[in-house]
Design a protein around this motif. Structure first.
Motif, PDB file in Angstrom:
ATOM      1  N   LEU A   1      11.342   9.939  12.566  1.00 42.34           N
ATOM      2  CA  LEU A   1      10.117   9.452  11.917  1.00 42.34           C
ATOM      3  C   LEU A   1      10.325   7.974  11.616  1.00 42.34           C
ATOM      4  O   LEU A   1      11.201   7.617  10.858  1.00 42.34           O
ATOM      5  CB  LEU A   1       9.908  10.237  10.624  1.00 42.34           C
ATOM      6  N   SER A   2       9.577   7.114  12.236  1.00 39.99           N
ATOM      7  CA  SER A   2       9.753   5.692  11.959  1.00 39.99           C
ATOM      8  C   SER A   2       8.406   5.022  11.730  1.00 39.99           C
ATOM      9  O   SER A   2       7.414   5.390  12.325  1.00 39.99           O
ATOM     10  CB  SER A   2      10.490   5.021  13.115  1.00 39.99           C
ATOM     11  N   THR A   3       8.394   4.093  10.842  1.00 38.51           N
ATOM     12  CA  THR A   3       7.134   3.505  10.434  1.00 38.51           C
ATOM     13  C   THR A   3       7.297   2.001  10.323  1.00 38.51           C
ATOM     14  O   THR A   3       8.290   1.513   9.830  1.00 38.51           O
ATOM     15  CB  THR A   3       6.752   4.048   9.040  1.00 38.51           C
ATOM     16  N   LEU A   4       6.308   1.301  10.784  1.00 36.20           N
ATOM     17  CA  LEU A   4       6.374  -0.141  10.742  1.00 36.20           C
ATOM     18  C   LEU A   4       5.276  -0.670   9.828  1.00 36.20           C
ATOM     19  O   LEU A   4       4.103  -0.417  10.040  1.00 36.20           O
ATOM     20  CB  LEU A   4       6.163  -0.674  12.157  1.00 36.20           C
ATOM     21  N   ARG A   5       5.667  -1.364   8.791  1.00 32.32           N
ATOM     22  CA  ARG A   5       4.657  -1.923   7.892  1.00 32.32           C
ATOM     23  C   ARG A   5       4.695  -3.439   7.972  1.00 32.32           C
ATOM     24  O   ARG A   5       5.715  -4.038   8.265  1.00 32.32           O
ATOM     25  CB  ARG A   5       4.939  -1.505   6.447  1.00 32.32           C
ATOM     26  N   HIS A   6       3.568  -4.026   7.691  1.00 36.07           N
ATOM     27  CA  HIS A   6       3.515  -5.483   7.741  1.00 36.07           C
ATOM     28  C   HIS A   6       4.185  -6.085   6.503  1.00 36.07           C
ATOM     29  O   HIS A   6       4.923  -7.044   6.569  1.00 36.07           O
ATOM     30  CB  HIS A   6       2.076  -5.956   7.878  1.00 36.07           C
ATOM     31  N   LEU A   7       3.927  -5.498   5.340  1.00 28.98           N
ATOM     32  CA  LEU A   7       4.536  -5.993   4.116  1.00 28.98           C
ATOM     33  C   LEU A   7       5.578  -4.984   3.655  1.00 28.98           C
ATOM     34  O   LEU A   7       5.307  -3.798   3.523  1.00 28.98           O
ATOM     35  CB  LEU A   7       3.469  -6.153   3.036  1.00 28.98           C
ATOM     36  N   ALA A   8       6.772  -5.465   3.435  1.00 33.60           N
ATOM     37  CA  ALA A   8       7.845  -4.567   3.030  1.00 33.60           C
ATOM     38  C   ALA A   8       7.898  -4.477   1.515  1.00 33.60           C
ATOM     39  O   ALA A   8       7.868  -5.465   0.813  1.00 33.60           O
ATOM     40  CB  ALA A   8       9.165  -5.076   3.576  1.00 33.60           C
TER      41      ALA A   8
ATOM     42  N   GLY B   1       9.129   6.276  -3.996  1.00 31.85           N
ATOM     43  CA  GLY B   1       8.032   7.181  -3.645  1.00 31.85           C
ATOM     44  C   GLY B   1       8.479   8.380  -2.817  1.00 31.85           C
ATOM     45  O   GLY B   1       7.897   9.464  -2.915  1.00 31.85           O
ATOM     46  N   LEU B   2       9.510   8.182  -2.014  1.00 31.63           N
ATOM     47  CA  LEU B   2       9.961   9.277  -1.152  1.00 31.63           C
ATOM     48  C   LEU B   2      10.974  10.190  -1.845  1.00 31.63           C
ATOM     49  O   LEU B   2      11.130  11.360  -1.485  1.00 31.63           O
ATOM     50  CB  LEU B   2      10.577   8.720   0.137  1.00 31.63           C
TER      51      LEU B   2
ATOM     52  N   LEU C   1       7.031  13.988   3.993  1.00 31.02           N
ATOM     53  CA  LEU C   1       7.464  12.586   3.980  1.00 31.02           C
ATOM     54  C   LEU C   1       6.398  11.690   4.631  1.00 31.02           C
ATOM     55  O   LEU C   1       6.095  10.603   4.137  1.00 31.02           O
ATOM     56  CB  LEU C   1       8.798  12.437   4.721  1.00 31.02           C
ATOM     57  N   GLU C   2       5.818  12.202   5.704  1.00 36.15           N
ATOM     58  CA  GLU C   2       4.797  11.447   6.429  1.00 36.15           C
ATOM     59  C   GLU C   2       3.565  11.232   5.538  1.00 36.15           C
ATOM     60  O   GLU C   2       3.024  10.119   5.459  1.00 36.15           O
ATOM     61  CB  GLU C   2       4.424  12.238   7.690  1.00 36.15           C
ATOM     62  N   GLU C   3       3.183  12.322   4.885  1.00 38.14           N
ATOM     63  CA  GLU C   3       2.025  12.273   3.983  1.00 38.14           C
ATOM     64  C   GLU C   3       2.263  11.248   2.863  1.00 38.14           C
ATOM     65  O   GLU C   3       1.418  10.402   2.582  1.00 38.14           O
ATOM     66  CB  GLU C   3       1.872  13.669   3.372  1.00 38.14           C
ATOM     67  N   ARG C   4       3.455  11.317   2.266  1.00 43.56           N
ATOM     68  CA  ARG C   4       3.791  10.408   1.167  1.00 43.56           C
ATOM     69  C   ARG C   4       3.815   8.948   1.638  1.00 43.56           C
ATOM     70  O   ARG C   4       3.343   8.045   0.959  1.00 43.56           O
ATOM     71  CB  ARG C   4       5.152  10.809   0.560  1.00 43.56           C
ATOM     72  N   MET C   5       4.375   8.742   2.836  1.00 40.38           N
ATOM     73  CA  MET C   5       4.417   7.386   3.408  1.00 40.38           C
ATOM     74  C   MET C   5       3.006   6.816   3.536  1.00 40.38           C
ATOM     75  O   MET C   5       2.756   5.649   3.227  1.00 40.38           O
ATOM     76  CB  MET C   5       5.077   7.406   4.788  1.00 40.38           C
ATOM     77  N   LYS C   6       2.095   7.663   4.026  1.00 42.27           N
ATOM     78  CA  LYS C   6       0.705   7.216   4.204  1.00 42.27           C
ATOM     79  C   LYS C   6       0.086   6.830   2.864  1.00 42.27           C
ATOM     80  O   LYS C   6      -0.617   5.825   2.753  1.00 42.27           O
ATOM     81  CB  LYS C   6      -0.124   8.305   4.882  1.00 42.27           C
ATOM     82  N   GLU C   7       0.361   7.645   1.840  1.00 44.20           N
ATOM     83  CA  GLU C   7      -0.137   7.336   0.496  1.00 44.20           C
ATOM     84  C   GLU C   7       0.430   6.002   0.009  1.00 44.20           C
ATOM     85  O   GLU C   7      -0.283   5.138  -0.473  1.00 44.20           O
ATOM     86  CB  GLU C   7       0.289   8.431  -0.498  1.00 44.20           C
TER      87      GLU C   7
END
Lengths: 238, 238
Positions: free
Chosen positions: A1-8, A16-17, A84-90
């Motif tokens: 599961l990998s996620t790329l955000r513009h602002l870290a 949160g996780l 984890l995916e759901e929480r990341m989206k939140e």
């Protein structure tokens, strides 16, 4: 599961996780890591293990390992990853560049299904049987059966050819539109022997296969049949 | 890097591998884990990270992560893995069931090269360009260019077809041996439109394509051209 955000905002993501892992009663170890973000590991009483890596640039990687490949174990991991995916989206409020979940890598299993390509890409085959696996004086020889490709020949870890390649051989031979009867045929290359094997069935007068000595060494020297000869590169005369 | 041994001696393996990580000046954290063996994590000042998992049954898994995909980083990791592999062989004295090193997974990169098959297998494509990537009202539409397969159409993460599939379309159509001029043609299925697209070039009288309403919904209803019609399953009359 990998996620790329513009602002870290690694700290907020970590916090949160954490509660998701806590719900699974996983024991946490956290490393904060100077300029390199966070690493957190989570171990579970049932033997499964997760690592969470948060890079300062915004890349978030999660890996989950479990020993048992049973259905219950798979469900548990899917469940964890879904949460984890759901929480990341939140946490990111839709501000996610990409979210990707890869199929599980099965390691140490009875049948090894991963055979990288010559250019180093990871490919998982639908292999259901080890037909042959022996070491010759020259190399390791494997024949593995795939539902999609039929029997596959693997020499010292390199995928060489499969039964399904017959379609390519036939295409190279002209898809049945060429008549080879009593013809003189020249094969340039064709080192796996597939074309030669198919073409001698069509009763040509003589097939000459010219192969690279550099690759094949002297194993094919003087190999001659009723209607074919194999000669190394550089020996042909016009 | 995973290794399968018949006899597990996790403690000896852990101790034997530790010095390899020490040489790289990596900081160690060890979890011993009741009946589940060992987990050790190693973090490096340069931001790379390794996890070592030793299962009581003898499975040893090593994962190394690094952020930068530069040549120096790759060399460092190859170097580390080579040394670990060498040490494992010494520790096990040849008693290794299997030793396998997989190519690196590239995550968070500009181009995502991993597109699992319909049966959940991990496949890495040699994608070098994102040609198109948009959300329609129905699905995400991607066209990615692969050196091996040409342009590939990916709908909501599912690989649909590629330019290289033309060979299959042509094979289905009889490899040029069939004359379609002024003929009545019936296509059963063929939902991606590839066969229809190729066959209308051959000036048939009328092509009728019968597709599954369940899969395609009503998007193709009443789609009619000069020499073709597409009708949903169940509407055909003999």
């Amino acid at each position: 599961l990998s996620t790329l955000r513009h602002l870290a905002d690694g700290d907020a993501i970590l916090k949160g996780l954490q509660s998701v892992f806590e719900e699974q009663a996983m024991t946490e170890t956290i490393h904060t890591w100077e300029d390199h973000g966070y690493l957190a590991t989570y171990i579970n009483k049932n033997g499964s293990f997760a690592s969470l890596r948060i890079y300062p640039h915004g890349l978030v990687l999660m890996d989950v390992q479990s020993y048992n490949n049973d259905l219950k174990g798979k469900e548990e991991i899917d469940n964890l990853l879904n949460k984890l995916e759901e929480r990341m989206k939140e946490l990111c409020q839709g501000n996610i560049g990409r979210l990707k979940r890869l199929p599980a890598l099965v390691r140490g299993g009875k049948i090894d299904k991963y055979w990288p390509t010559a250019d180093g890409r990871l490919v998982e085959y639908d292999i259901d049987e080890v037909v042959y696996d022996e070491d010759s004086p020259y190399q390791n020889i494997k024949i593995l059966h795939s539902k999609q490709f039929g029997n596959i020949l693997i020499l010292s870890g390199d995928v060489n050819l499969a039964e399904s390649d017959l379609a390519y051989t036939q295409a190279i031979m002209g898809s049945g539109k060429e008549d080879y009867t009593d013809k003189e045929v020249l094969i340039l290359g064709g080192g796996d022997g597939g074309i030669l094997y198919e073409i001698v069935k069509l009763k040509p007068k003589m097939v000459t296969m010219k192969y690279m000595r550099k690759t094949c060494g002297d194993v094919l020297d003087n190999l001659k049949g009723e209607c074919y000869q194999e000669i190394p590169h550089g020996v042909i005369k016009s």
